[in-house]
Scaffold this motif. Structure first.
Motif, PDB file in Angstrom:
ATOM      1  N   LYS A   1       0.837  -1.210   0.000  1.00 13.47           N
ATOM      2  CA  LYS A   1       0.000   0.000   0.000  1.00 13.47           C
ATOM      3  C   LYS A   1       0.869   1.257   0.000  1.00 13.47           C
TER       4      LYS A   1
ATOM      5  N   MET B   1      -1.840  -1.060   8.403  1.00 11.79           N
ATOM      6  CA  MET B   1      -3.248  -1.308   8.695  1.00 11.79           C
ATOM      7  C   MET B   1      -3.403  -2.704   9.279  1.00 11.79           C
ATOM      8  N   THR B   2      -4.163  -2.805  10.355  1.00 13.30           N
ATOM      9  CA  THR B   2      -4.485  -4.107  10.909  1.00 13.30           C
ATOM     10  C   THR B   2      -5.934  -4.114  11.361  1.00 13.30           C
TER      11      THR B   2
ATOM     12  N   TYR C   1      -3.671   5.755  17.396  1.00 10.40           N
ATOM     13  CA  TYR C   1      -3.900   5.495  15.982  1.00 10.40           C
ATOM     14  C   TYR C   1      -5.284   5.982  15.558  1.00 10.40           C
TER      15      TYR C   1
ATOM     16  N   LEU D   1     -10.745  -1.246  11.952  1.00  7.80           N
ATOM     17  CA  LEU D   1      -9.536  -1.086  11.159  1.00  7.80           C
ATOM     18  C   LEU D   1      -8.618  -0.083  11.840  1.00  7.80           C
ATOM     19  N   ARG D   2      -7.437  -0.549  12.246  1.00 12.03           N
ATOM     20  CA  ARG D   2      -6.442   0.314  12.870  1.00 12.03           C
ATOM     21  C   ARG D   2      -5.502   0.820  11.787  1.00 12.03           C
ATOM     22  N   CYS D   3      -5.407   2.145  11.608  1.00 14.41           N
ATOM     23  CA  CYS D   3      -4.619   2.748  10.529  1.00 14.41           C
ATOM     24  C   CYS D   3      -3.451   3.545  11.099  1.00 14.41           C
TER      25      CYS D   3
ATOM     26  N   TRP E   1      -2.361  -6.400   5.645  1.00  9.91           N
ATOM     27  CA  TRP E   1      -3.694  -5.996   5.214  1.00  9.91           C
ATOM     28  C   TRP E   1      -3.594  -4.756   4.343  1.00  9.91           C
TER      29      TRP E   1
END
Length: 452
Positions: free
Chosen positions: A218, A224-225, A239, A253-255, A318
């Motif tokens: 990406k 991302m997780t 985050y 979604l953790r960005c 991810w």
């Protein structure tokens, strides 16, 4: 039944190599004398085929082309006083300041759920036994914990480093600890540099810090997780956490932030790393960006020991499907643009799992290639020795291919060994550029001093 899957990747073939090792390089012995073989694997063999996914890229299309006249083979014959064989090919090399048993390293996995299981530590132990470097991915400390207060549990930052260091033997190998913007806020490099568990690596010159500018899966985005609701509440202070996944799933979604870089910022960061952590090597991780050549040159000029480039094919984490399908330069194009000078260490990754693609990347200018998904699949197949068998198979292929080119050090592979039927001038131009760069180093300047 194996729990791990890798859609669009030759999973079955990687698993087969993790089980069978070098035997998998050949057709089934029982068919010898009864079948004619050629090109891709025979359909009755049940294999994925040569690559097992989508249209071939420029690296896949390129062919390795041996010459008829082989002066280096003659040199080796004279040295050995016999005809050289593929077993005489020397695969040892230096990767970002680390001695390595072969031109291979384990790519960063980060804090993804797959790697956060026991697979990450299993990869570390097997990589250490193989004597190849390993990159510990970003965001592990903030997401999984540092490991300082829980006895270096395997899923933590220090746990992964410890699993590798505790198994390491001999002279080769090393650990590169990647850092993102959030890691910098949490001072992860400072923690590792001062922690007692990392001292053996520091003392033996086998610790590096890798500045993450971007990644192949990406480009332009941060990590991302997918996390559960409890973890989401814990992480959202540090985050961006978005609840945009399946409704009612309890998943978020953790960005991570991608970080902001200019030429000046990158050069300053590298010089700062050299100054603040003088006993550690400095690596820089780049995405497959359109200005990858300028970014790599900036890092090398500022003093980076290695530059890592993910092709758009790379990545185990991810990512939005739009990025996986349509964003970033393919690895072959990155290699064409980079043209590193002698002394610049270039590490690349992107769908590496066997010796042929690795040999092509090395011939196109890379010093070593990284295993990402392949390493995880191999240890999922066999947590004790799957990666070791996979690497032994890859090493045999590299020796066979290098010997066929009439070269007995893997670092001697060059663009003259490649031909792309779709663009015959591609590697010829790269070979000419490499030769001109090498000649400029040999020729004296006007003041009589050799050029650097």
């Amino acid at each position: 039944m194996n729990a791990l899957r890798a859609t669009g990747f030759p999973e079955a073939e990687v698993r087969a190599r993790a089980r069978e090792g070098a035997a998998r390089l050949f057709p089934p012995a029982a068919s010898y004398g009864h079948e004619l073989f050629g090109a891709a694997a025979h359909p009755s063999d049940g294999r994925d085929g040569a690559y097992g996914q989508g249209p071939a890229d420029a690296l896949d299309r390129a062919r390795l082309v041996p010459p008829a006249f082989m002066p280096r083979r003659l040199e080796k014959l004279i040295e050995l006083a016999r005809e050289p064989l593929h077993g005489d090919v020397d695969l040892t090399t230096v990767i970002g300041g680390f001695a390595a048993a072969l031109p291979l390293y384990v790519s960063a996995f980060g804090s993804t759920e797959v790697a956060s299981r026991d697979l990450g530590t299993a990869v570390g132990r097997q990589a250490a036994r193989l004597g190849i470097p390993m990159v510990v991915g970003e965001n592990i400390g903030p997401v999984n914990g540092t490991g300082r207060l829980d006895e270096r549990a395997g899923r933590t930052l220090l746990g992964r480093i410890g699993a590798y260091g505790d198994t390491l033997e001999g002279e080769g190998g090393g650990v590169a600890v990647q850092q993102s913007t959030e890691d910098a806020d949490a001072e992860m490099w400072n923690l590792v540099y001062s922690d007692v568990s990392a001292q053996p690596l520091l003392d033996s010159g086998r610790l590096a810090f890798e500045l993450k500018v971007g990644q192949g899966a990406k480009p332009g985005l941060g990590g991302m997780t997918v996390v559960g609701e409890e973890a989401a509440h814990r992480l959202e202070e540090q985050y961006a956490v978005e609840r945009i996944l399946d409704e009612g799933s309890g998943l978020a979604l953790r960005c991570g932030t991608p970080g902001t870089f200019t030429r000046e910022i990158l050069a300053h960061q590298v010089r700062l790393m050299r100054n603040n952590y003088p006993r550690a090597k400095v690596w820089v991780k780049l995405p497959p960006s359109r200005d990858v050549r300028e970014a790599a040159a900036t890092a090398w000029e500022a003093g980076a020991h290695a530059v890592t480039v993910d092709g758009a094919e790379g990545g185990s984490g991810w990512a939005p499907t739009a990025f996986l399908e349509s964003v970033g330069l393919p690895l072959a194009e990155c290699l064409r643009r980079l043209a590193p000078r002698p002394g610049d260490c270039l590490l690349v990754s992107g769908r590496m799992w066997e010796g042929t693609r690795a040999a092509k990347a090395l011939a196109a200018g890379a010093d070593a290639v990284g295993l990402g998904r392949a390493a995880l699949l191999a240890v999922d197949e066999d947590g004790d020795a799957g990666l070791e068998r996979l690497v032994r198979a890859l090493a045999l292929e590299l020796r066979l291919l290098a010997s066929a080119m009439g070269k007995y050090r893997v670092g001697e592979l060059g663009p003259e060994d490649l031909w792309d039927p779709a663009a015959p001038e591609r590697w010829a131009a790269a070979a000419d550029l490499a030769e001109r760069a090498s000649r400029s180093l040999r020729e004296p300047r006007g003041d009589g001093v050799a050029a650097h």
